[in-house]
Scaffold this motif. Structure first.
Motif, PDB file in Angstrom:
ATOM      1  N   UNK A 442       0.814  -1.223   0.000  1.00 50.21           N
ATOM      2  CA  UNK A 442       0.000   0.000   0.000  1.00 50.21           C
ATOM      3  C   UNK A 442       0.841   1.265   0.000  1.00 50.21           C
ATOM      4  N   UNK A 443       2.157   1.143  -0.119  1.00 53.32           N
ATOM      5  CA  UNK A 443       3.023   2.312  -0.050  1.00 53.32           C
ATOM      6  C   UNK A 443       2.799   3.306  -1.167  1.00 53.32           C
ATOM      7  N   UNK A 444       2.447   2.832  -2.363  1.00 55.25           N
ATOM      8  CA  UNK A 444       2.336   3.722  -3.522  1.00 55.25           C
ATOM      9  C   UNK A 444       0.933   4.297  -3.709  1.00 55.25           C
ATOM     10  N   UNK A 445      -0.014   3.886  -2.887  1.00 58.21           N
ATOM     11  CA  UNK A 445      -1.391   4.368  -3.049  1.00 58.21           C
ATOM     12  C   UNK A 445      -1.561   5.673  -2.267  1.00 58.21           C
ATOM     13  N   UNK A 446      -1.897   6.782  -2.932  1.00 53.01           N
ATOM     14  CA  UNK A 446      -2.133   8.036  -2.202  1.00 53.01           C
ATOM     15  C   UNK A 446      -3.250   7.871  -1.173  1.00 53.01           C
ATOM     16  N   UNK A 447      -3.101   8.541  -0.053  1.00 47.17           N
ATOM     17  CA  UNK A 447      -4.059   8.398   1.046  1.00 47.17           C
ATOM     18  C   UNK A 447      -5.484   8.737   0.611  1.00 47.17           C
ATOM     19  N   UNK A 448      -5.628   9.742  -0.254  1.00 44.49           N
ATOM     20  CA  UNK A 448      -6.983  10.131  -0.664  1.00 44.49           C
ATOM     21  C   UNK A 448      -7.613   9.146  -1.641  1.00 44.49           C
ATOM     22  N   UNK A 449      -6.796   8.273  -2.230  1.00 45.35           N
ATOM     23  CA  UNK A 449      -7.334   7.245  -3.134  1.00 45.35           C
ATOM     24  C   UNK A 449      -7.543   5.908  -2.436  1.00 45.35           C
ATOM     25  N   UNK A 450      -7.040   5.790  -1.228  1.00 45.92           N
ATOM     26  CA  UNK A 450      -7.080   4.499  -0.552  1.00 45.92           C
ATOM     27  C   UNK A 450      -8.499   3.964  -0.358  1.00 45.92           C
ATOM     28  N   UNK A 451      -9.497   4.780   0.041  1.00 46.35           N
ATOM     29  CA  UNK A 451     -10.848   4.235   0.219  1.00 46.35           C
ATOM     30  C   UNK A 451     -11.392   3.571  -1.034  1.00 46.35           C
ATOM     31  N   UNK A 452     -11.146   4.170  -2.201  1.00 48.19           N
ATOM     32  CA  UNK A 452     -11.643   3.588  -3.454  1.00 48.19           C
ATOM     33  C   UNK A 452     -10.965   2.240  -3.712  1.00 48.19           C
ATOM     34  N   UNK A 453      -9.653   2.199  -3.506  1.00 45.40           N
ATOM     35  CA  UNK A 453      -8.925   0.944  -3.719  1.00 45.40           C
ATOM     36  C   UNK A 453      -9.391  -0.145  -2.762  1.00 45.40           C
ATOM     37  N   UNK A 454      -9.612   0.227  -1.512  1.00 41.94           N
ATOM     38  CA  UNK A 454     -10.011  -0.772  -0.516  1.00 41.94           C
ATOM     39  C   UNK A 454     -11.429  -1.267  -0.785  1.00 41.94           C
ATOM     40  N   UNK A 455     -12.297  -0.384  -1.263  1.00 40.80           N
ATOM     41  CA  UNK A 455     -13.646  -0.820  -1.629  1.00 40.80           C
ATOM     42  C   UNK A 455     -13.589  -1.855  -2.753  1.00 40.80           C
ATOM     43  N   UNK A 456     -12.709  -1.613  -3.729  1.00 44.08           N
ATOM     44  CA  UNK A 456     -12.554  -2.573  -4.827  1.00 44.08           C
ATOM     45  C   UNK A 456     -11.999  -3.897  -4.313  1.00 44.08           C
ATOM     46  N   UNK A 457     -11.066  -3.816  -3.364  1.00 48.94           N
ATOM     47  CA  UNK A 457     -10.537  -5.029  -2.734  1.00 48.94           C
ATOM     48  C   UNK A 457     -11.669  -5.789  -2.042  1.00 48.94           C
ATOM     49  N   UNK A 458     -12.520  -5.046  -1.315  1.00 52.77           N
ATOM     50  CA  UNK A 458     -13.618  -5.671  -0.589  1.00 52.77           C
ATOM     51  C   UNK A 458     -14.643  -6.329  -1.498  1.00 52.77           C
ATOM     52  N   UNK A 459     -14.902  -5.724  -2.650  1.00 49.36           N
ATOM     53  CA  UNK A 459     -15.877  -6.317  -3.584  1.00 49.36           C
ATOM     54  C   UNK A 459     -15.427  -7.705  -4.033  1.00 49.36           C
ATOM     55  N   UNK A 460     -14.131  -7.833  -4.311  1.00 53.98           N
ATOM     56  CA  UNK A 460     -13.632  -9.146  -4.737  1.00 53.98           C
ATOM     57  C   UNK A 460     -13.627 -10.130  -3.577  1.00 53.98           C
ATOM     58  N   UNK A 461     -13.317  -9.671  -2.387  1.00 55.84           N
ATOM     59  CA  UNK A 461     -13.384 -10.556  -1.221  1.00 55.84           C
ATOM     60  C   UNK A 461     -14.815 -11.042  -1.013  1.00 55.84           C
ATOM     61  N   UNK A 462     -15.797 -10.190  -1.280  1.00 53.62           N
ATOM     62  CA  UNK A 462     -17.200 -10.635  -1.220  1.00 53.62           C
ATOM     63  C   UNK A 462     -17.459 -11.738  -2.222  1.00 53.62           C
ATOM     64  N   UNK A 463     -16.936 -11.574  -3.436  1.00 58.77           N
ATOM     65  CA  UNK A 463     -17.092 -12.621  -4.462  1.00 58.77           C
ATOM     66  C   UNK A 463     -16.505 -13.934  -3.995  1.00 58.77           C
TER      67      UNK A 463
END
Length: 467
Positions: A442-463
């Protein structure tokens, strides 16, 4: 033989003649043994000066396309056959590069751009001024600039407990260079090599390519297992005790002391890779192994890549005090491969206290990122995932409760434009890698973009949860 000489062209006549003849030789239009027209005749035929023809012929002779025989002339040399050229209408397709996923959790990058840092640029300007004032520019000492080594000694003592003098510090052009230098001075004829399994692949590659007998030591919840090490002949033992890579465990003080005792008794040297230990979020940075080594068996390896920029390519070794690397005697022509401009920049950056500010800012950003991801996963997937090795650094291993294989997990994420990564490269035998674990950076992900990235991570974990 027909050549096109354009006297209106901006290209000079000698070059046109030279290139025209060379192309005809390479294409086979002028075969092996073909005798070129005499220089006087060639000059008359194409309305050139004889000196122009002579110069072109001599250049072709120097490059080996033709040879001369005294009193006979110039002949086309025998050359290997050339590969067929592409048809004019046949386009050469560039190699396809895999596009990075939109939500990329790749390990190793930094989102805080050091080149936008005014203090860093000020240090760079100071270094430029220093170089500008030099009456002559020379190759630097193989150990690196003394001023940077002095700054490193002060910094490492204060923040990592490392006890050293500038004479023990070697500035290198990256972690691989550090390892290669150690391999030159402690060669495979005298030592074997042991490392954590799983562990950093780059370390494994350097020493296996150097011909060391390799030993891969399992790790447990508290880092490297010590029992297998007791059976080894004198070896170099590479470990990441403050934040095991990639699993993230921390070697406790009892095992650290036992490891140091084992090294002293067995004639081993320890390579302490302290790659990201400054980045701790739940406690203070853990003192280095070198700081408690009273027998002088530890090489301390550090890098600026995780705290400034990956392309800085500047690292360092702290050599045990009882060893001295006599560069000038062993390698009389060896000089530092690291730019003096870069060394001066970092020395100034450290001396003015700006490097410490940079590390603190990174730690603060990464702490927020780490906490956000952890809280999200614990809130939404308490029974589905487990974070291995959290609490510091720029990555963790995510263990997923699923029947899917690692390949299926990674592909499922990729279908949703999410990049998570395999642990197989870090295992000596890739088949030993657990099927339900992936690497998350997660070092390269800007803090303000992190929620969007984590939501996408969560969607796949739901799958995966519903698969």
């Amino acid at each position: 033989m027909m050549l096109l000489i354009d006297k209106e062209s901006s290209k000079n006549l000698y070059t046109q003649l030279y290139e025209g003849l060379k192309q005809q030789i390479l294409s086979g239009e002028l075969p092996t043994g073909f005798i070129l027209p005499a220089t006087r005749k060639m000059a008359q035929e194409y309305e050139l000066s004889r000196n122009t023809v002579i110069t072109a012929y001599r250049q072709l002779e120097v490059e080996g396309y033709i040879y001369s025989t005294q009193g006979s002339g110039f002949y086309v040399e025998s050359l290997p056959p050339q590969p067929c050229e592409q048809q004019e209408n046949e386009k050469i397709e560039p190699a396809k590069k895999e596009r990075a996923p939109h939500y990329d959790f790749r390990y190793g990058g930094i989102d805080r751009n050091i080149y936008r840092n005014r203090a860093f640029r000020h240090s760079l300007n100071n270094a430029l001024a220093d170089r500008e004032n030099c009456s002559s520019l020379l190759y630097e000492a193989p150990e690196g600039l003394l001023i940077l080594r002095q700054q490193l000694c002060q910094y490492l003592k204060r923040f990592r407990g490392v006890r050293c003098h500038p004479e023990q510090v070697i500035i290198t052009s990256g972690h691989h260079h550090s390892l290669s230098l150690i391999a030159q001075f402690l060669p495979p004829q005298e030592y074997e090599f042991a490392m954590e399994n799983p562990g950093y692949r780059g370390t494994r590659d350097v020493f296996s390519h150097q011909g060391y007998a390799m030993h891969y030591i399992p790790i447990g919840p508290q880092g490297i297992e010590l029992s297998p090490l007791r059976r080894l002949p004198p070896s170099l033992i590479s470990i990441t005790p403050s934040h095991q890579f990639p699993m993230g465990s921390v070697l406790p003080i009892k095992k650290r002391l036992q490891l140091l005792e084992l090294a002293a008794m067995g004639g081993h040297y320890i390579l302490e890779d302290d790659y990201d230990s400054e980045l701790r979020y739940e406690e203070q940075p853990i003192p280095s192994l070198q700081s408690i080594d009273t027998a002088g068996r530890t090489f301390y390896l550090g890098t600026f890549s995780k705290t400034t920029a990956p392309d800085i390519r500047l690292a360092y070794i702290v050599v045990p005090p009882n060893l001295s690397f006599h560069f000038s005697e062993t390698y009389p022509f060896y000089t530092s491969p690291v730019s003096s401009l870069l060394q001066l920049t970092l020395a100034d950056f450290m001396e003015r206290g700006e490097y410490e500010k940079q590390v603190n800012a990174l730690r603060n950003d990464f702490r927020k990122k780490h906490a956000f991801i952890r809280q999200y996963l614990e809130a939404h997937f308490p029974q589905t995932v487990r974070i291995c090795g959290g609490g510091g650094g720029m990555h963790f291993v995510l263990e997923i409760d699923t029947a899917c294989t690692e390949e299926e997990i990674i592909n499922r994420f990729r279908q949703n434009e999410v990049g998570v990564y395999s642990l197989k490269p870090y295992w000596a035998n890739p088949d030993d890698s657990p099927q339900n674990q992936v690497l998350i950076g997660y070092g390269a992900i800007p803090l303000n973009r992190l929620p969007v990235n984590v939501e996408a991570l969560g969607e796949t974990l739901n799958d995966l949860e519903n698969a």
